[in-house]
Design an enzyme around this catalytic site. Structure first.
Site, PDB file in Angstrom:
ATOM      1  CD  GLU A 121      -2.348   1.483   2.694  1.00  0.00           C
ATOM      2  OE1 GLU A 121      -2.765   0.535   3.358  1.00  0.00           O
ATOM      3  OE2 GLU A 121      -2.368   2.656   3.105  1.00  0.00           O
ATOM      4  CB  SER A 257      -6.134  -9.203   6.058  1.00  0.00           C
ATOM      5  OG  SER A 257      -5.131  -9.314   7.043  1.00  0.00           O
TER       6      SER A 257
END
Ligand code: F3S
Length: 653
Positions: A121, A257
């Site tokens: 990211e 996640s």
């Protein structure tokens, strides 16, 4: 032991959205693991969705998922150039952070991203910020920043608030001007706050998440700060009874996640640990249970199913055709599922792996059909009318007509081969269970994808060597490397071609130019003429402005006449005003078809292929020349006449 679950845990909106988009889109690959959870990635693999390391591993036409972490702008371009279809599952919050970094850079700030330098990211945000962006992961990183700069700060969405504040404070001390855009995601802070709250009230905290997940690691760090007895586990296998010895209250949280089913497995095992109960008591004939392989013998495999004695799977229950060495199928430590045939035969449960595989296989086949997903099968034998295959452990059938796009003479040549096929018929209930597959459908779909990619590659104006595959009255079809284009009869040569067969034959190799591409309707039009030397340009080399030539009147029109120039196929126009010195009312009153006339070349327009001629000027020039000649031969006469007339005027006229 009381088990308390954190108020916020597990999949965040962004991850949930990415997983859903991946499954719904029918994508077959993701750029990098979809999420930082190895178990979930494995599940996706089982469904035929593989993580790629780079886009060059994907063939043109494939659907590739850009995961929630986001991608650099260059990746979008690259995917486009490779004719890949992007399923953009970038989390909207990550998109916001990318945009903020981009805007700060445009406003002239040096962008500093607080986060993990190697996290995908962060790399994507950095790429959107352009050159000069800086990642600060530690206080040492901040120390390396020069004093007095204009710093624009964004954070990795999953950064721990505390770390962010600390580094932000240090940057503020260095900066002349500082602008900050808040990009830490609420899902992250919600999970962190709820976990801290819970950690303060329990004896033990279990954090479930991928060891490679940034947010799960942050969560572990934060939780262990409040609860010294914190365990960070990835799967249920890591839970041990001694972790909970003397524990009255245990808390469970999970990173953004971590899939829900993994959390459920952990909670279930914690509950069983607490009670010491074995699921064996509830085992019934016909149930599928999971156990760990403890030994692999010649004729049986023993499983630990958390019971007083181990369960046994006889050799013939391991597979349809068990191999000589059963360790080719399983090894000690493997966790496998098996169907209970007898819960208590001489104190042990007797299980069947083969039947469990088969039952699960029908479910998997049903899911594959529902998802319209192709599966790999192994051809086991050639039978009347087709071949039988091993489809996920189930015997399937591929009719001969569905084995290939062409007729296959010898079906036996496929035996033993692994092929990809589509399920075209599936009956999973009752005695009529059957699965029929088609390889032909897969090949047809592949061809369509390849064709699409080829059409996307063919560019207007490009030159190809092609092969004539078919002639029609209106043109020829040319294969230019997997796709056929049409060469219209009018684009074959500079001269008029009556029928394509006057110029081409099937099988001829030809050079062609792409005139236009209509990928949607699979139409490519080609041109061969423009690659051949233009006879007009070759002939015009000898025609010069000012030249006087004798030509033949080839066409008479109201505005002038066309004259065919000698020894060429070139025609030039004598405009009505250039036919004679005096005014001409109608060209046909002074000129006749095929009449020989002298013309002067006034101009040659190569671009428009136009030649302009003049009969009047040719005549004038020849009169002038005659006069010059005459004067040269009669110098005496010229001198006496010249005193009376101004001859130079006549000559220059
Ligand atoms: Fe998106 Fe926040 Fe999750 S940034 S991926 S919703 S942790």
């Amino acid at each position: 032991m009381e088990i308390v679950l954190s108020k916020h845990m597990g999949f965040c909106q962004g991850v949930e959205r990415a997983v859903k988009m991946t499954l719904d889109s029918g994508a077959t690959c993701t750029l990098g693991p979809l999420i930082h959870n190895p178990q979930m990635v494995e599940k996706l693999k089982e469904q035929g969705i593989e993580p790629l390391e780079s886009l060059d591993q994907a063939e043109a036409g494939r659907k590739v998922v850009f995961r929630s972490h986001g991608e650099a702008p260059q990746r979008y371009e690259e995917a486009k150039n490779r004719a890949l279809e992007i399923v953009d599952a970038t989390c909207p919050y990550v998109k916001q952070a990318q945009q903020a970094a981009c805007d700060l850079a445009r406003e002239g700030y040096r962008v500093v991203i607080i986060g993990e330098a190697r996290h995908p990211e962060v790399l994507s945000i950095k790429a959107w910020a352009g050159p000069g962006a800086f990642v600060a992961e530690t206080t040492e990183d901040v120390a390396a920043l020069p004093d007095g700069g204009r710093y624009g700060i964004v954070a990795q969405t999953t950064s721990a608030e505390e770390t962010f504040q600390k580094l932000r404070g240090l940057i503020a001390k260095k900066a002349a001007i500082i602008k900050e855009v808040r990009t830490i995601c609420k899902a992250t802070t919600d999970r962190q706050d709820a976990a801290v709250e819970l950690a303060k009230q329990v004896d033990v905290m279990v954090v479930v998440g991928g060891k490679n997940s940034a947010n799960s690691n942050h969560l572990r760090d934060i939780v262990s700060g409040c609860c010294p007895k914190t365990f960070f586990i990835e799967t249920v296998k890591e839970l041990l009874p001694e972790m909970f010895k003397g524990v009255a209250r245990a808390g469970v949280t999970a990173g953004a996640s971590t899939p829900g089913w993994l959390i459920e497995e952990v909670v279930e095992k914690m509950q069983n640990m607490e009670t010491g109960e074995s699921t064996m008591n509830e085992v019934k004939t016909g149930e599928i249970i999971t156990g760990t392989v403890v030994s692999v013998g010649k004729d049986e495999v023993f499983l630990d199913i958390k019971h007083k004695s181990e369960a046994v799977i006889p050799r013939q229950e391991m597979a349809l055709v068990p191999p000589e060495d059963l360790s080719e199928l399983v090894k000690v430590g493997d966790e496998i599922s098996a169907l209970v045939l007898n819960p208590d035969q001489d104190g042990s449960a007797v299980l069947s792996k083969m039947r469990a595989d088969s039952l699960q296989a029908w479910d998997k086949l049903a899911k594959a059909k529902e998802d319209d997903r192709d599966i790999d099968v192994i051809v086991t034998s050639a039978v009347k009318g087709g071949v039988t295959v091993d489809a996920m452990g189930v015997r399937g059938f591929i009719p001969a007509s569905h084995l290939d796009v062409q007729r296959i003479e010898n079906l036996a040549e496929f035996v033993g081969k692994k092929i990809t096929a589509k399920i075209i018929e599936l009956e999973t209930e009752g005695d009529k269970k059957r699965v029929v597959l088609s390889r032909r459908e897969v090949l047809k779909a592949q061809k369509a994808v390849e064709e699409k990619a080829l059409y996307a590659k063919v560019a207007v104006g490009e030159k190809y060597e092609g092969t004539v595959v078919r002639l029609a009255n209106f043109g020829a079809f040319i294969d230019i490397g997997g796709v056929d284009g049409l060469l219209h009869v009018s684009d074959m040569a500079w001269h008029r071609v009556k029928h394509p067969s006057d110029v081409l034959e099937t099988g001829d190799k030809v050079q062609v130019l792409v005139k236009s591409v209509d990928a949607e309707n699979k139409k490519i039009s080609l041109n061969m003429r423009d690659l051949l030397p233009d006879p007009w340009l070759a002939a015009i080399v000898n025609i010069k402005e000012g030249q006087i030539l004798e030509g033949k009147v080839s066409k008479i029109l109201p505005f002038g006449a066309f004259v065919l120039l000698p020894d060429t196929n070139l025609e030039g126009l004598v405009h009505i005003s250039e036919i004679a010195e005096e005014r001409v009312e109608r060209p046909d009153l002074v000129l006749k078809q095929d009449q020989l006339v002298k013309v002067k070349v006034l101009g040659v327009e190569k671009k428009t292929k136009k030649i302009s001629l003049s009969i009047a000027q040719a005549q004038h020039d020849s009169e002038k020349n005659e006069l010059k000649e005459f004067m040269g031969q009669n110098a005496e006469f010229t001198t006496s006449i010249g005193s009376k007339f101004d001859l130079s005027k006549l000559l220059d006229k």
